[in-house]
Design a protein around this motif. Structure first.
Motif, PDB file in Angstrom:
ATOM      1  N   GLN A  43      -8.488   0.452   1.560  1.00  0.00           N
ATOM      2  CA  GLN A  43      -7.728   1.655   1.247  1.00  0.00           C
ATOM      3  C   GLN A  43      -8.483   2.571   0.281  1.00  0.00           C
ATOM      4  O   GLN A  43      -9.448   2.161  -0.385  1.00  0.00           O
ATOM      5  CB  GLN A  43      -6.364   1.291   0.664  1.00  0.00           C
ATOM      6  N   ASP A  44      -8.014   3.784   0.163  1.00  0.00           N
ATOM      7  CA  ASP A  44      -8.559   4.743  -0.788  1.00  0.00           C
ATOM      8  C   ASP A  44      -7.915   4.470  -2.151  1.00  0.00           C
ATOM      9  O   ASP A  44      -6.712   4.668  -2.324  1.00  0.00           O
ATOM     10  CB  ASP A  44      -8.244   6.169  -0.317  1.00  0.00           C
ATOM     11  N   PHE A  45      -8.717   4.009  -3.094  1.00  0.00           N
ATOM     12  CA  PHE A  45      -8.176   3.650  -4.407  1.00  0.00           C
ATOM     13  C   PHE A  45      -8.077   4.845  -5.352  1.00  0.00           C
ATOM     14  O   PHE A  45      -7.511   4.713  -6.444  1.00  0.00           O
ATOM     15  CB  PHE A  45      -9.034   2.566  -5.059  1.00  0.00           C
ATOM     16  N   ALA A  46      -8.600   5.985  -4.961  1.00  0.00           N
ATOM     17  CA  ALA A  46      -8.623   7.149  -5.846  1.00  0.00           C
ATOM     18  C   ALA A  46      -7.240   7.542  -6.361  1.00  0.00           C
ATOM     19  O   ALA A  46      -7.084   7.820  -7.564  1.00  0.00           O
ATOM     20  CB  ALA A  46      -9.307   8.332  -5.157  1.00  0.00           C
ATOM     21  N   PRO A  47      -6.201   7.575  -5.506  1.00  0.00           N
ATOM     22  CA  PRO A  47      -4.874   7.931  -6.024  1.00  0.00           C
ATOM     23  C   PRO A  47      -4.350   6.938  -7.066  1.00  0.00           C
ATOM     24  O   PRO A  47      -3.695   7.339  -8.039  1.00  0.00           O
ATOM     25  CB  PRO A  47      -3.994   7.924  -4.767  1.00  0.00           C
ATOM     26  N   LEU A  48      -4.628   5.643  -6.883  1.00  0.00           N
ATOM     27  CA  LEU A  48      -4.197   4.648  -7.861  1.00  0.00           C
ATOM     28  C   LEU A  48      -4.928   4.836  -9.175  1.00  0.00           C
ATOM     29  O   LEU A  48      -4.316   4.788 -10.254  1.00  0.00           O
ATOM     30  CB  LEU A  48      -4.445   3.234  -7.320  1.00  0.00           C
ATOM     31  N   ILE A  49      -6.238   5.066  -9.088  1.00  0.00           N
ATOM     32  CA  ILE A  49      -7.036   5.260 -10.292  1.00  0.00           C
ATOM     33  C   ILE A  49      -6.575   6.505 -11.046  1.00  0.00           C
ATOM     34  O   ILE A  49      -6.515   6.521 -12.282  1.00  0.00           O
ATOM     35  CB  ILE A  49      -8.532   5.336  -9.915  1.00  0.00           C
ATOM     36  N   VAL A  75     -11.938  -5.990  -5.255  1.00  0.00           N
ATOM     37  CA  VAL A  75     -12.494  -4.770  -4.661  1.00  0.00           C
ATOM     38  C   VAL A  75     -11.940  -3.541  -5.394  1.00  0.00           C
ATOM     39  O   VAL A  75     -12.676  -2.594  -5.709  1.00  0.00           O
ATOM     40  CB  VAL A  75     -12.180  -4.694  -3.157  1.00  0.00           C
ATOM     41  N   PHE A  76     -10.639  -3.570  -5.684  1.00  0.00           N
ATOM     42  CA  PHE A  76     -10.040  -2.482  -6.467  1.00  0.00           C
ATOM     43  C   PHE A  76     -10.692  -2.388  -7.841  1.00  0.00           C
ATOM     44  O   PHE A  76     -11.037  -1.290  -8.311  1.00  0.00           O
ATOM     45  CB  PHE A  76      -8.538  -2.706  -6.616  1.00  0.00           C
TER      46      PHE A  76
END
Length: 203
Positions: A43-49, A75-76
């Motif tokens: 998944q794209d972790f950018a929004p969580l970060i 991985v995250f």
């Protein structure tokens, strides 16, 4: 009002139960939880970060697989290097929780991994703050708080059964207490930071 981000991975739903109880504890302290589910390694972790960067505190959660955090969570964690490069999480409060089938299961190693992740980012770790039961091992039932005797963070135990019934009530309440503790600490931290800034202006 302070915001507490709760990024977590849950392979079978048991760690998600704990994440929800942690969020309940944050709400009980009058603050705002932001649950951030780590779905998979692709998944794209950018929004969580980004959500973590906006938060005042973070409570990381991952199951313990083979003696450490799950591979998906790792991985995250590696992806958070984007925040590390800019020091975006420096001086935030952090805490953690984990869960596995056995009572030990090297869960401490997983909690250490979460604490080291926080330390890499220059964050300040908040321990569990719940004493282990002062009873015999035989008397430590499913309603006992911190029944496995962990102190760095929450270490829960789940049987191979539905998340509706496991982890048991004691572990769920310990998770709630962790969320409440971190939320209250975040309020104090924010007040202290504001006071320090005012002192700096006066000087």
């Amino acid at each position: 009002m302070t915001t507490v981000a709760i990024p977590y991975h849950s392979g079978y739903g048991h760690t998600e139960v704990l994440a929800q109880k942690v969020a309940e504890g944050v709400r009980d302290a009058g603050q705002t939880p932001v649950l951030l589910k780590i779905e998979n390694a692709a998944q794209d972790f950018a929004p969580l970060i980004e959500e973590i960067t906006k938060a005042d505190a973070v409570i990381f959660g991952a199951p313990t697989y083979m003696g450490d955090v799950s591979g998906v969570f790792k991985v995250f964690a590696d992806a958070t290097a984007s925040a590390w490069f800019t020091g975006a999480w420096k001086d935030k409060l952090a805490a953690g929780f984990t869960n596995s089938h056995s009572f030990a299961g090297d869960k401490l190693h997983a909690l250490n991994s979460l604490a080291i992740l926080a330390a890499q980012h220059g964050m300040n770790w908040v321990s569990l703050g719940v004493p282990a039961p002062a009873v015999t091992a035989a008397e430590r039932g499913p309603d006992s708080l911190n029944r496995v005797g962990a102190f760095l963070g929450l270490a829960a135990q789940s049987d191979n059964a539905s998340p509706e019934i496991t982890p048991p009530a004691g572990d769920r309440e310990t998770a709630r207490l962790l969320g409440e503790r971190v939320a209250k600490a975040a309020v104090r931290w924010a007040v202290g930071a504001s006071a320090a800034a005012d002192l700096g202006k006066a000087a």
